[in-house]
Design a protein around this motif. Sequence first.
Motif, PDB file in Angstrom:
ATOM      1  N   PRO A  46     -28.002 -66.942 -30.752  1.00 17.32           N
ATOM      2  CA  PRO A  46     -29.008 -65.940 -31.177  1.00 17.32           C
ATOM      3  C   PRO A  46     -28.577 -64.550 -30.811  1.00 17.32           C
ATOM      4  CG  PRO A  46     -29.308 -67.120 -29.006  1.00 17.32           C
ATOM      5  CD  PRO A  46     -28.229 -67.726 -29.711  1.00 17.32           C
ATOM      6  N   LEU A  47     -29.324 -63.728 -31.638  1.00 20.10           N
ATOM      7  CA  LEU A  47     -28.978 -62.102 -31.318  1.00 20.10           C
ATOM      8  C   LEU A  47     -29.713 -61.510 -30.157  1.00 20.10           C
ATOM      9  CD1 LEU A  47     -29.604 -60.690 -34.795  1.00 20.10           C
ATOM     10  CD2 LEU A  47     -27.313 -61.319 -33.846  1.00 20.10           C
ATOM     11  N   GLU A  48     -29.054 -60.524 -29.487  1.00 25.19           N
ATOM     12  CA  GLU A  48     -29.586 -59.865 -28.314  1.00 25.19           C
ATOM     13  C   GLU A  48     -30.174 -58.502 -28.852  1.00 25.19           C
ATOM     14  OE1 GLU A  48     -26.436 -60.157 -25.293  1.00 25.19           O
ATOM     15  OE2 GLU A  48     -26.165 -62.142 -25.503  1.00 25.19           O
ATOM     16  N   ASP A  49     -30.773 -57.890 -27.979  1.00 23.76           N
ATOM     17  CA  ASP A  49     -31.496 -56.893 -28.462  1.00 23.76           C
ATOM     18  C   ASP A  49     -30.279 -55.526 -28.721  1.00 23.76           C
ATOM     19  OD1 ASP A  49     -34.193 -57.444 -27.990  1.00 23.76           O
ATOM     20  OD2 ASP A  49     -34.346 -56.458 -26.137  1.00 23.76           O
ATOM     21  N   ASP A  50     -29.206 -55.451 -28.049  1.00 26.10           N
ATOM     22  CA  ASP A  50     -28.226 -54.722 -28.456  1.00 26.10           C
ATOM     23  C   ASP A  50     -27.851 -55.071 -29.982  1.00 26.10           C
ATOM     24  OD1 ASP A  50     -28.021 -53.535 -25.978  1.00 26.10           O
ATOM     25  OD2 ASP A  50     -26.632 -54.383 -25.342  1.00 26.10           O
ATOM     26  N   ASP A  51     -27.934 -56.241 -30.132  1.00 26.93           N
ATOM     27  CA  ASP A  51     -27.476 -56.680 -31.626  1.00 26.93           C
ATOM     28  C   ASP A  51     -28.584 -55.966 -32.850  1.00 26.93           C
ATOM     29  OD1 ASP A  51     -25.306 -57.956 -30.894  1.00 26.93           O
ATOM     30  OD2 ASP A  51     -26.700 -59.728 -30.543  1.00 26.93           O
ATOM     31  N   ARG A  52     -29.962 -56.191 -32.393  1.00 19.34           N
ATOM     32  CA  ARG A  52     -31.018 -55.957 -33.122  1.00 19.34           C
ATOM     33  C   ARG A  52     -31.460 -54.460 -33.519  1.00 19.34           C
ATOM     34  NH1 ARG A  52     -33.081 -60.672 -30.065  1.00 19.34           N
ATOM     35  NH2 ARG A  52     -33.101 -62.337 -31.187  1.00 19.34           N
ATOM     36  N   TRP A  53     -31.186 -53.589 -32.369  1.00 21.87           N
ATOM     37  CA  TRP A  53     -31.681 -52.159 -32.349  1.00 21.87           C
ATOM     38  C   TRP A  53     -31.045 -51.519 -33.830  1.00 21.87           C
ATOM     39  CZ3 TRP A  53     -35.882 -51.769 -30.831  1.00 21.87           C
ATOM     40  CH2 TRP A  53     -36.452 -51.932 -29.716  1.00 21.87           C
ATOM     41  N   PRO A  54     -29.573 -51.790 -33.916  1.00 21.71           N
ATOM     42  CA  PRO A  54     -29.113 -51.034 -35.330  1.00 21.71           C
ATOM     43  C   PRO A  54     -29.814 -51.543 -36.572  1.00 21.71           C
ATOM     44  CG  PRO A  54     -27.489 -51.266 -33.615  1.00 21.71           C
ATOM     45  CD  PRO A  54     -28.623 -52.280 -32.982  1.00 21.71           C
ATOM     46  N   TRP A  55     -29.761 -52.642 -36.465  1.00 22.31           N
ATOM     47  CA  TRP A  55     -30.522 -53.511 -37.564  1.00 22.31           C
ATOM     48  C   TRP A  55     -31.930 -53.041 -37.889  1.00 22.31           C
ATOM     49  CZ3 TRP A  55     -34.310 -57.996 -36.988  1.00 22.31           C
ATOM     50  CH2 TRP A  55     -34.478 -58.453 -37.962  1.00 22.31           C
ATOM     51  N   LEU A  56     -32.647 -52.937 -36.830  1.00 21.92           N
ATOM     52  CA  LEU A  56     -34.099 -52.611 -37.072  1.00 21.92           C
ATOM     53  C   LEU A  56     -34.116 -51.400 -37.301  1.00 21.92           C
ATOM     54  CD1 LEU A  56     -35.489 -54.528 -33.882  1.00 21.92           C
ATOM     55  CD2 LEU A  56     -36.018 -54.746 -36.309  1.00 21.92           C
ATOM     56  N   THR A  57     -33.447 -50.421 -36.816  1.00 17.47           N
ATOM     57  CA  THR A  57     -33.265 -48.824 -37.217  1.00 17.47           C
ATOM     58  C   THR A  57     -32.914 -48.611 -38.725  1.00 17.47           C
ATOM     59  OG1 THR A  57     -32.574 -48.396 -34.945  1.00 17.47           O
ATOM     60  CG2 THR A  57     -32.197 -46.710 -36.717  1.00 17.47           C
ATOM     61  N   GLY A  58     -32.001 -49.638 -39.082  1.00 18.04           N
ATOM     62  CA  GLY A  58     -31.487 -49.547 -40.623  1.00 18.04           C
ATOM     63  C   GLY A  58     -32.854 -49.607 -41.512  1.00 18.04           C
ATOM     64  N   ILE A  59     -33.765 -50.849 -41.013  1.00 16.42           N
ATOM     65  CA  ILE A  59     -34.837 -51.200 -41.665  1.00 16.42           C
ATOM     66  C   ILE A  59     -36.123 -49.965 -41.648  1.00 16.42           C
ATOM     67  CG2 ILE A  59     -36.896 -52.833 -41.948  1.00 16.42           C
ATOM     68  CD1 ILE A  59     -34.771 -54.939 -41.105  1.00 16.42           C
ATOM     69  N   ARG A  60     -36.075 -49.597 -40.659  1.00 13.92           N
ATOM     70  CA  ARG A  60     -36.965 -48.544 -40.288  1.00 13.92           C
ATOM     71  C   ARG A  60     -36.580 -47.283 -41.213  1.00 13.92           C
ATOM     72  NH1 ARG A  60     -36.897 -44.755 -35.738  1.00 13.92           N
ATOM     73  NH2 ARG A  60     -34.740 -44.507 -36.772  1.00 13.92           N
ATOM     74  N   ASP A  61     -35.396 -46.811 -41.135  1.00  8.65           N
ATOM     75  CA  ASP A  61     -34.793 -45.806 -42.150  1.00  8.65           C
ATOM     76  C   ASP A  61     -35.316 -45.824 -43.587  1.00  8.65           C
ATOM     77  OD1 ASP A  61     -34.225 -44.689 -39.550  1.00  8.65           O
ATOM     78  OD2 ASP A  61     -31.986 -44.970 -39.994  1.00  8.65           O
ATOM     79  N   TRP A  62     -34.867 -47.155 -44.012  1.00  9.68           N
ATOM     80  CA  TRP A  62     -35.122 -47.541 -45.435  1.00  9.68           C
ATOM     81  C   TRP A  62     -36.733 -47.243 -45.692  1.00  9.68           C
ATOM     82  CZ3 TRP A  62     -38.112 -51.339 -47.824  1.00  9.68           C
ATOM     83  CH2 TRP A  62     -37.832 -51.729 -49.296  1.00  9.68           C
TER      84      TRP A  62
END
Length: 160
Positions: A43-59
Amino acid sequence: MGVAGSGKTTVAALLAGRLGASFAEGDDFHSPANVAKMAAGHPLEDDDRWPWLTGIRDWFATELAAGRSAVVPCSALRRSYRDLLETAGDVRFVHLTGSYDLLRERIQGRAGHFMKPEMLDSQLAALEPLGDDEPGFAVDITPRPDQIVEEALRLLRGPR
């Protein structure tokens, strides 16, 4: 939003089509390292998720700033993740919910996807359902995808 197997991509694509909205696959925002980690059953950890979520937010922010509605399937399991996504602008969450057995059955039936059935438990453990003060609502995934989209549209058009 929702855990693996909830039909996020199918429902989001149909919903985007019905709304005439832009669509992006949330999984496409994952780094190769995230995909490899999940494919290995970790499973992903928060450190893995933040850049992913930031990319979605920016889109989202780019689409909204251009005056376009946008839909992206994304697990958004925790309130803090949704809080980040909300910084893009007028974001609403459609939380797709279903029984454990149905979710697991759907995951096991997928071919070629990096999400492993064993990871459902960790996603359910991490899931923080939408709060009453969050912009969104839950929709049951038992009906056919077109019926789920009809219910989501009905709720999206209702009072906020």
